[in-house]
Design a protein around this motif. Structure first.
Motif, PDB file in Angstrom:
ATOM      1  N   ASN A  35       3.001  98.773-101.571  1.00 55.29           N
ATOM      2  CA  ASN A  35       3.849  98.632-100.399  1.00 55.29           C
ATOM      3  C   ASN A  35       3.070  98.680 -99.084  1.00 55.29           C
ATOM      4  O   ASN A  35       3.436  98.005 -98.127  1.00 55.29           O
ATOM      5  CB  ASN A  35       4.938  99.708-100.401  1.00 55.29           C
ATOM      6  N   GLN A  53       8.001  90.140-102.360  1.00 55.42           N
ATOM      7  CA  GLN A  53       8.926  90.772-103.307  1.00 55.42           C
ATOM      8  C   GLN A  53       8.415  90.644-104.737  1.00 55.42           C
ATOM      9  O   GLN A  53       8.498  91.588-105.530  1.00 55.42           O
ATOM     10  CB  GLN A  53      10.309  90.130-103.199  1.00 55.42           C
ATOM     11  N   VAL A  56       5.653  93.093-105.748  1.00 53.77           N
ATOM     12  CA  VAL A  56       6.182  94.412-106.097  1.00 53.77           C
ATOM     13  C   VAL A  56       6.971  94.360-107.400  1.00 53.77           C
ATOM     14  O   VAL A  56       6.803  95.189-108.296  1.00 53.77           O
ATOM     15  CB  VAL A  56       7.067  94.949-104.952  1.00 53.77           C
ATOM     16  N   ASN A  57       7.843  93.353-107.523  1.00 53.63           N
ATOM     17  CA  ASN A  57       8.797  93.328-108.631  1.00 53.63           C
ATOM     18  C   ASN A  57       8.214  92.867-109.954  1.00 53.63           C
ATOM     19  O   ASN A  57       8.735  93.220-111.016  1.00 53.63           O
ATOM     20  CB  ASN A  57       9.987  92.427-108.278  1.00 53.63           C
ATOM     21  N   TYR A 285      13.779 102.461-103.829  1.00 58.01           N
ATOM     22  CA  TYR A 285      12.709 101.471-103.772  1.00 58.01           C
ATOM     23  C   TYR A 285      13.058 100.309-102.853  1.00 58.01           C
ATOM     24  O   TYR A 285      12.162  99.707-102.239  1.00 58.01           O
ATOM     25  CB  TYR A 285      12.372 100.973-105.178  1.00 58.01           C
ATOM     26  N   GLY A 286      14.352  99.984-102.735  1.00 63.74           N
ATOM     27  CA  GLY A 286      14.740  98.945-101.796  1.00 63.74           C
ATOM     28  C   GLY A 286      14.418  99.341-100.370  1.00 63.74           C
ATOM     29  O   GLY A 286      13.878  98.541 -99.591  1.00 63.74           O
ATOM     30  N   PHE A 289      10.621  99.387 -99.680  1.00 63.96           N
ATOM     31  CA  PHE A 289      10.112  98.032 -99.455  1.00 63.96           C
ATOM     32  C   PHE A 289      10.412  97.575 -98.026  1.00 63.96           C
ATOM     33  O   PHE A 289       9.534  97.051 -97.327  1.00 63.96           O
ATOM     34  CB  PHE A 289      10.731  97.067-100.466  1.00 63.96           C
ATOM     35  N   VAL A 413      14.561  96.022-104.411  1.00 61.83           N
ATOM     36  CA  VAL A 413      13.570  95.235-103.674  1.00 61.83           C
ATOM     37  C   VAL A 413      14.081  93.812-103.451  1.00 61.83           C
ATOM     38  O   VAL A 413      13.933  93.239-102.364  1.00 61.83           O
ATOM     39  CB  VAL A 413      12.225  95.234-104.422  1.00 61.83           C
ATOM     40  N   GLY A 417      15.302  92.942 -99.776  1.00 61.57           N
ATOM     41  CA  GLY A 417      14.385  91.931 -99.258  1.00 61.57           C
ATOM     42  C   GLY A 417      15.130  90.726 -98.710  1.00 61.57           C
ATOM     43  O   GLY A 417      14.713  90.113 -97.725  1.00 61.57           O
TER      44      GLY A 417
END
Length: 472
Positions: A35, A53, A56-57, A285-286, A289, A413, A417
């Motif tokens: 991040n 995104q 990370v994802n 986590y959202g 981010f 995320v 995002g």
């Protein structure tokens, strides 16, 4: 008998504990460390929000999809072999990430990293169980394992910021290599051999259909940022997710030894804690981010300052996880979960005025509340779930909750995002405010689920498991 001269039993167990802890540490760090590199990666690869995104994802998606398969592989082939293989795969993938010269290559290696992480986590606990036969010693070993993962998760942004400032973004991946090599050596030399059980089914059709459902859902949510919700491709991905999910449910209902016994969901505590865990990771986590983008792209923090900016929200995780393990037996699962979720709601809503004032100082207290509330709730629901199932179902129940939480992180995320996809400051801040309001709303839903599904008291507290499942 091995040809290698065995070390003394305490010495061997100590090496196994270090290897297991190091495995969980590198997996946990790679959840959060990326991040603080988002702005650097945006510049290096000319990436948009959708590309970031996926960086990370990609990791979290494969991690979530393969957790249950990894546990089954450990049972079938032997936990030591699968754990060592996870170390090798994770280490090789880290080299690939560190040497990647395109965003597509980086995302591809992050997918492989996620598979290595999935092989490491459940089997690290299995090798610990084999190395420590005394219940008290095993409890302490698992406690250290969990503490290492929680500390690594909290320290990830700070370590990442310092590494990027000193050596560049590639160092956050290459630093895993010496750790991986040490872990492989310790595991192979000192971990006791574990027998596989050939009769354990891997349920390949269930695994493929479940992974396809998750992957298509993640694709739809993530690509909506660039393709829009009206895109036929997005709707097609959603449809594929629904169909694959239905196939997965049908396969598991008919499979006598499926990887996910559907009768677990008849237990209201299992159903409730699974949903609460998904929501908790979605909002956490959202928001991490979106705040990463805020600090780096809007407020123009350096990577090291971004890492330090997350310290209040991350460091409180370790403290509150420990507190939850001690309080649950006194207060009860329902009350402690409700308290944690309530604190988190206040934290997320309190961020709104601080953001309106463009004040980082005003964010510190809300970040402590948001992170602390989630950290109180997650170990508590883990304990409640494990206390509500039979002993022989404890492993699959823990895997289910971990998988649900990873899926929640992927969804958070992707969804948040989408809210902050616009680079203009005013539109970005509006999207960030939307993310916080949605977070608070979902946490209120989780509060209602906890009220309806959790018992006031934990009937059979499982202290070891409470400490062991700390991947907030």
């Amino acid at each position: 008998m091995s040809s290698i001269r065995p070390a003394s039993a305490p010495s061997r167990a100590g090496f196994v504990q270090v290897a297991a802890c190091l495995g969980f540490v590198v997996v946990s760090i790679d959840v959060s460390v990326v991040n603080v590199a988002l702005d650097t990666l945006r510049d290096a690869f000319h990436a948009d929000v959708t590309g970031l995104q996926w960086v990370v994802n990609a990791y979290a998606l494969v991690f979530a999809s393969a957790l249950l398969l990894a546990g089954a592989l450990g049972d079938r082939c032997g936990a030591k072999r699968v754990f060592a293989a996870g170390y090798v795969l994770f280490t090789c993938a880290s080299v690939g990430c560190g040497l990647a010269h395109s965003l597509a290559a980086l995302i591809g290696w992050r997918l492989v990293q996620g598979l290595g992480a999935a092989l490491l986590v459940p089997n690290s606990l299995s090798v610990l169980r084999e190395a420590f036969h005394d219940a008290g010693a095993r409890s302490r070993a698992v406690g250290w394992w969990a503490a290492g993962g929680g500390t690594a998760l909290a320290a990830g942004p700070v370590i990442g910021g310092l590494l990027i400032a000193a050596f560049g973004w590639r160092s956050i991946f290459l630093v895993n290599v010496p750790v991986g090599l040490i872990g492989v050596w310790m595991t192979w030399r000192h971990a006791p051999p574990t027998r596989g059980h050939a009769g354990r089914s891997l349920d390949p059709l269930g695994q493929v259909s479940g992974a396809l459902a998750l992957a298509s859902l993640a694709f739809a949510l993530t690509q909506a940022s660039s393709l829009s919700w009206q895109s036929p491709l997005i709707w097609g991905a959603f449809a594929l997710s629904v169909v694959s999910g239905a196939v997965f449910v049908r396969i598991e209902a008919r499979h006598p030894c499926g990887m996910l016994p559907l009768d677990l969901f008849a237990n209201r505590t299992v159903s409730g804690t699974t949903l609460i865990g998904l929501i908790a990771n979605l909002v956490f986590y959202g928001v991490v981010f979106t705040f990463s983008l805020l600090f780096q792209s809007i407020w123009h923090f350096t990577p090291e300052r971004t890492g330090l900016a997350f310290l209040p929200m991350m460091a409180v995780l370790v403290v509150m996880n420990i507190a939850a393990g001690r309080l649950v037996n006194r207060i009860g699962a329902r009350r402690l979960t409700l308290a944690g979720l309530s604190i988190a709601v206040v934290g997320y809503l309190s961020m709104l005025p601080a953001l309106a004032a463009q004040s980082y100082a005003g964010l510190i207290a809300p970040m402590l509340l948001a992170g602390g509330g989630i950290a109180l709730a997650v170990p508590t629901i883990t304990n409640a779930m494990l206390a509500a199932v039979r002993r022989e179902q404890a492993g699959i129940a823990s895997g289910l909750l971990n998988a649900a939480r990873q899926v929640g992180g992927v969804m958070g995320v992707a969804l948040f995002g989408f809210f902050v996809r616009h680079p203009q400051t005013a539109l970005f801040m509006h999207g960030l405010a939307q993310s916080l309001v949605v977070s608070a709303t979902l946490l209120v839903v989780a509060w209602g689920v906890a009220w309806c599904t959790l018992d006031i008291c934990v009937r059979q507290p499982v202290v070891i498991s409470t400490r062991a499942d700390r991947r907030v």
